[in-house]
Design a protein around this motif. Structure first.
Motif, PDB file in Angstrom:
ATOM      1  N   ASP A  78       0.833  -1.202   0.000  1.00 46.85           N
ATOM      2  CA  ASP A  78       0.000   0.000   0.000  1.00 46.85           C
ATOM      3  C   ASP A  78       0.872   1.258   0.000  1.00 46.85           C
ATOM      4  O   ASP A  78       0.435   2.340   0.370  1.00 46.85           O
ATOM      5  N   ASN A  80       1.895   3.102  -2.426  1.00 40.83           N
ATOM      6  CA  ASN A  80       1.517   4.168  -3.350  1.00 40.83           C
ATOM      7  C   ASN A  80       0.007   4.415  -3.364  1.00 40.83           C
ATOM      8  O   ASN A  80      -0.536   4.891  -4.356  1.00 40.83           O
ATOM      9  N   THR A  81      -0.647   4.123  -2.271  1.00 37.91           N
ATOM     10  CA  THR A  81      -2.100   4.278  -2.199  1.00 37.91           C
ATOM     11  C   THR A  81      -2.532   5.716  -2.443  1.00 37.91           C
ATOM     12  O   THR A  81      -3.480   5.972  -3.189  1.00 37.91           O
ATOM     13  N   ASP A  82      -1.837   6.674  -1.831  1.00 42.70           N
ATOM     14  CA  ASP A  82      -2.229   8.081  -1.988  1.00 42.70           C
ATOM     15  C   ASP A  82      -2.144   8.529  -3.442  1.00 42.70           C
ATOM     16  O   ASP A  82      -3.068   9.163  -3.956  1.00 42.70           O
ATOM     17  N   LEU A  84      -2.210   6.626  -6.121  1.00 43.42           N
ATOM     18  CA  LEU A  84      -3.213   5.896  -6.886  1.00 43.42           C
ATOM     19  C   LEU A  84      -4.598   6.512  -6.696  1.00 43.42           C
ATOM     20  O   LEU A  84      -5.337   6.707  -7.665  1.00 43.42           O
ATOM     21  N   MET A  85      -4.955   6.833  -5.473  1.00 42.35           N
ATOM     22  CA  MET A  85      -6.264   7.450  -5.210  1.00 42.35           C
ATOM     23  C   MET A  85      -6.382   8.800  -5.916  1.00 42.35           C
ATOM     24  O   MET A  85      -7.428   9.143  -6.441  1.00 42.35           O
TER      25      MET A  85
END
Length: 93
Positions: A78, A80-82, A84-85
């Motif tokens: 997770d 690169n979640t920010d 990606l979002m």
């Protein structure tokens, strides 16, 4: 070439029109072909629903195999979640 093993048995068609093939076939799908009146061939089968048939086309099957190999070789993260979002909310792929 050797002939396949053959096994015969006598079954009684019940009052509801059914016969039992045995517990080893419980839950299996079968094709029932009537070759002529009173002569049937019963074969086990795997039926693919129409809306899933595309998954078995060579190109889709190869893409799916590649995706599964990538997923197996790439650990979940997770990190690169920010980003990606943000891409998803901006409509950027």
């Amino acid at each position: 070439m050797t002939a396949p093993a053959s096994h015969s048995s006598v079954k009684v068609v019940g009052s509801n029109g059914q016969i039992s093939l045995g517990k080893q076939f419980a839950g299996r799908q079968v094709l029932v072909e009537e070759h002529e009146p009173g002569v049937w061939m019963v074969r086990t089968a795997t039926v693919i629903p129409d809306n899933e048939r595309w998954l078995h086309e060579p190109q889709a099957a190869a893409s799916l195999k590649s995706a599964l190999a990538w997923a197996t070789a790439t650990p979940a993260s997770d990190s690169n979640t920010d980003s990606l979002m943000k891409k998803l909310s901006d409509g950027v792929e």
